[in-house]
Design a protein around this motif. Structure first.
Motif, short mmCIF file in Angstrom:
data_model
loop_
_atom_site.label_atom_id
_atom_site.label_comp_id
_atom_site.label_asym_id
_atom_site.label_seq_id
_atom_site.Cartn_x
_atom_site.Cartn_y
_atom_site.Cartn_z
N ILE A 6 0.85 -1.19 0.00
CA ILE A 6 0.00 0.00 0.00
C ILE A 6 0.88 1.24 0.00
CG2 ILE A 6 -1.91 1.20 1.12
CD1 ILE A 6 -2.58 -1.69 0.36
N ALA A 7 0.66 2.12 -0.97
CA ALA A 7 1.41 3.38 -1.02
C ALA A 7 0.51 4.52 -0.54
CB ALA A 7 1.90 3.66 -2.44
N VAL A 8 1.00 5.28 0.42
CA VAL A 8 0.30 6.48 0.88
C VAL A 8 1.09 7.68 0.38
CG1 VAL A 8 -0.46 7.83 2.88
CG2 VAL A 8 -0.66 5.32 2.90
N ALA A 9 0.47 8.50 -0.42
CA ALA A 9 1.14 9.67 -0.99
C ALA A 9 0.89 10.88 -0.10
CB ALA A 9 0.64 9.94 -2.41
N GLY A 10 1.96 11.37 0.53
CA GLY A 10 1.85 12.53 1.41
C GLY A 10 2.22 12.19 2.84
N THR A 11 2.57 13.22 3.59
CA THR A 11 2.96 13.03 4.99
C THR A 11 2.23 13.99 5.91
OG1 THR A 11 4.86 14.51 4.63
CG2 THR A 11 5.27 12.15 4.42
N CYS A 12 1.09 14.54 5.45
CA CYS A 12 0.31 15.42 6.31
C CYS A 12 -0.29 14.61 7.46
CB CYS A 12 -0.80 16.10 5.50
SG CYS A 12 -2.09 14.96 4.94
N GLY A 13 -1.00 15.29 8.35
CA GLY A 13 -1.57 14.60 9.51
C GLY A 13 -2.52 13.50 9.14
N LEU A 14 -3.31 13.69 8.09
CA LEU A 14 -4.24 12.65 7.64
C LEU A 14 -3.48 11.47 7.06
CD1 LEU A 14 -7.11 11.68 7.23
CD2 LEU A 14 -7.17 12.98 5.09
N ALA A 15 -2.49 11.76 6.22
CA ALA A 15 -1.67 10.68 5.66
C ALA A 15 -0.98 9.89 6.77
CB ALA A 15 -0.63 11.26 4.70
N TRP A 16 -0.53 10.60 7.79
CA TRP A 16 0.14 9.94 8.91
C TRP A 16 -0.82 9.05 9.67
CZ3 TRP A 16 3.97 7.77 10.91
CH2 TRP A 16 4.10 7.58 12.28
N ALA A 17 -2.07 9.52 9.88
CA ALA A 17 -3.06 8.70 10.58
C ALA A 17 -3.32 7.40 9.83
CB ALA A 17 -4.37 9.49 10.75
N ILE A 18 -3.41 7.49 8.50
CA ILE A 18 -3.64 6.30 7.69
C ILE A 18 -2.40 5.40 7.70
CG2 ILE A 18 -4.07 5.48 5.33
CD1 ILE A 18 -5.63 8.15 4.90
N SER A 19 -1.24 6.01 7.53
CA SER A 19 0.01 5.23 7.48
C SER A 19 0.27 4.49 8.79
CB SER A 19 1.19 6.16 7.17
OG SER A 19 1.06 6.74 5.89
N GLN A 20 0.06 5.19 9.89
CA GLN A 20 0.31 4.57 11.20
C GLN A 20 -0.63 3.39 11.43
OE1 GLN A 20 -0.26 7.24 14.58
NE2 GLN A 20 1.45 6.28 15.62
N GLU A 21 -1.87 3.53 11.00
CA GLU A 21 -2.84 2.44 11.16
C GLU A 21 -2.43 1.23 10.32
OE1 GLU A 21 -6.48 0.92 12.88
OE2 GLU A 21 -5.18 2.63 13.35
N ILE A 22 -1.98 1.47 9.09
CA ILE A 22 -1.52 0.36 8.24
C ILE A 22 -0.33 -0.34 8.88
CG2 ILE A 22 -0.46 -0.24 6.03
CD1 ILE A 22 -2.03 2.11 4.80
N GLN A 23 0.63 0.45 9.34
CA GLN A 23 1.88 -0.10 9.89
C GLN A 23 1.65 -0.90 11.16
OE1 GLN A 23 4.73 0.12 8.34
NE2 GLN A 23 6.47 0.28 9.75
N GLU A 24 0.77 -0.39 12.03
CA GLU A 24 0.63 -0.97 13.36
C GLU A 24 -0.49 -2.00 13.48
OE1 GLU A 24 0.32 2.18 16.19
OE2 GLU A 24 2.30 3.02 15.70
N GLN A 25 -1.47 -1.95 12.57
CA GLN A 25 -2.65 -2.79 12.75
C GLN A 25 -2.88 -3.80 11.63
OE1 GLN A 25 -4.28 -2.68 15.59
NE2 GLN A 25 -3.09 -0.91 16.33
N THR A 26 -2.01 -3.84 10.63
CA THR A 26 -2.21 -4.77 9.52
C THR A 26 -0.89 -5.47 9.17
OG1 THR A 26 -1.64 -3.38 7.61
CG2 THR A 26 -3.82 -3.05 8.58
N SER A 27 -1.01 -6.46 8.30
CA SER A 27 0.19 -7.13 7.78
C SER A 27 0.56 -6.59 6.41
CB SER A 27 -0.08 -8.64 7.68
OG SER A 27 -1.17 -8.91 6.81
N HIS A 28 -0.13 -5.55 5.96
CA HIS A 28 0.18 -4.97 4.65
C HIS A 28 1.54 -4.27 4.69
CE1 HIS A 28 -3.79 -6.04 3.50
NE2 HIS A 28 -4.40 -5.08 4.17
N GLN A 29 2.20 -4.23 3.55
CA GLN A 29 3.48 -3.53 3.44
C GLN A 29 3.20 -2.09 3.06
OE1 GLN A 29 6.12 -5.12 0.49
NE2 GLN A 29 7.81 -3.77 1.05
N LEU A 30 3.66 -1.17 3.90
CA LEU A 30 3.40 0.26 3.70
C LEU A 30 4.58 0.93 3.01
CD1 LEU A 30 1.87 2.97 4.31
CD2 LEU A 30 3.10 2.98 6.51
#
Length: 310
Positions: A6-30
């Motif tokens: 999964i690619a998240v484009a951007g590092t704003c607060g919303l992008a970070w909220a999504i990225s952190q959830e992927i990294q910490e709560q799933t087995s998907h590769q971020l």
């Protein structure tokens, strides 16, 4: 579910909220795509790539092996990202929407920021890439200390600073679009960035994406929103301007005559609110699909966010 890249484009607060959830709560590769190097994130175990949105070949290379792109970038950079995703046969793309339903935006909407064009391009390539719009209404963070801009969200939108939208919780002033054109109480849906992240990440495992996926933390009238802020702050709003679309359009005409462009943008957002652009029927689709996700109430979020501020 099968692990995906999964690619998240951007590092704003919303992008970070999504990225952190992927990294910490799933087995998907971020994979985080950023215009600038992110040594801090890399040191914490996040995979980050510095990308040049003006270099299509570089973008295509960065998306090799990616299943889904979640974008928080707008304008030409997002169009380039879509083009690269199609070229690399990315399966899914979520454009940078995260507000009201696109179906309620008028043609030539001054708040568009290139979003309609991104949806047009995605529709054009719908035979090659699946897409959905994540509709969450207004982010709670618009009312945060520092506003959306304090979370590095929507900085170029023209109404991202603290106090730019509906109310100024620090100085207790408000320009409130309380009524719609029929003089009924105007209503809006709100969701915290954290809860948006939770819903978006759960949607990654859905077998099919419809054209729009709604989520909602809380649905309130504008007058109730003001009352909640008043109660949490323990202070009155001594000067509230109560508006309907007609009075807001009159204010807009005055701002146009004065060439006050920042005020025009803020008024466009208030008119959109009064016209119901940030409201949608309940229950929201993702809330119904994932009832175990219990979003935080606006009252609790606001009280916690403003607790340190006198």
């Amino acid at each position: 579910m099968t692990a995906m890249r999964i690619a998240v484009a951007g590092t704003c607060g919303l992008a970070w909220a999504i990225s952190q959830e992927i990294q910490e709560q799933t087995s998907h590769q971020l994979l985080i795509l950023s215009r600038f190097p992110q040594p801090g994130l890399i040191s914490r175990g996040y995979q980050c790539l510095t990308v040049d949105y003006n270099n299509l070949e570089s973008l295509k290379h960065s998306l090799m092996g990616v299943d889904t792109v979640i974008s928080t970038v707008t304008g030409t950079p997002q169009l380039r990202l879509i083009e690269a995703a199609v070229a690399q046969r990315v399966r899914r793309f979520a454009p940078a929407e995260f507000e009201g339903s696109p179906s309620l935006r008028a043609v030539g909407d001054p708040l568009d920021r290139g979003k309609a064009e991104a949806l047009r391009v995605l529709h054009h390539y719908s035979g090659y890439i699946q897409s959905t719009v994540f509709t969450c209404g207004i982010l709670y963070e618009r009312f945060a200390v520092g506003g959306l801009a304090g979370q590095q969200i929507g900085i170029n939108s023209g109404f991202a600073n603290e106090g730019d939208y509906i109310l100024d919780a620090r100085n207790m002033t408000a320009q409130a679009p309380v009524y719609d054109s029929a003089n009924n109480l105007a209503t809006l849906c709100l969701t915290s960035a954290y809860d948006v992240g939770r819903f978006v990440v759960r949607a990654l495992d859905m077998a099919q994406w419809p054209s729009e996926l709604t989520m909602c933390g809380e649905r309130v009238t504008v007058s109730t929103l003001i009352d909640i802020v008043k109660q949490c702050r323990g202070r009155e709003f001594p000067h509230v301007q109560w508006h309907n679309p007609d009075t807001l359009r009159y204010e807009l005409t005055l701002a146009q005559l004065a060439s006050d462009f920042p005020k025009q943008t803020r008024l466009y957002a208030l008119i959109a609110t009064a016209e119901g652009r940030y409201d949608f029927a309940q229950p929201a689709y993702l809330n119904a699909q994932f009832p175990d996700i219990q979003p935080e109430s606006f009252r609790n979020w606001f009280a916690r966010n403003w607790a340190p501020v006198p």
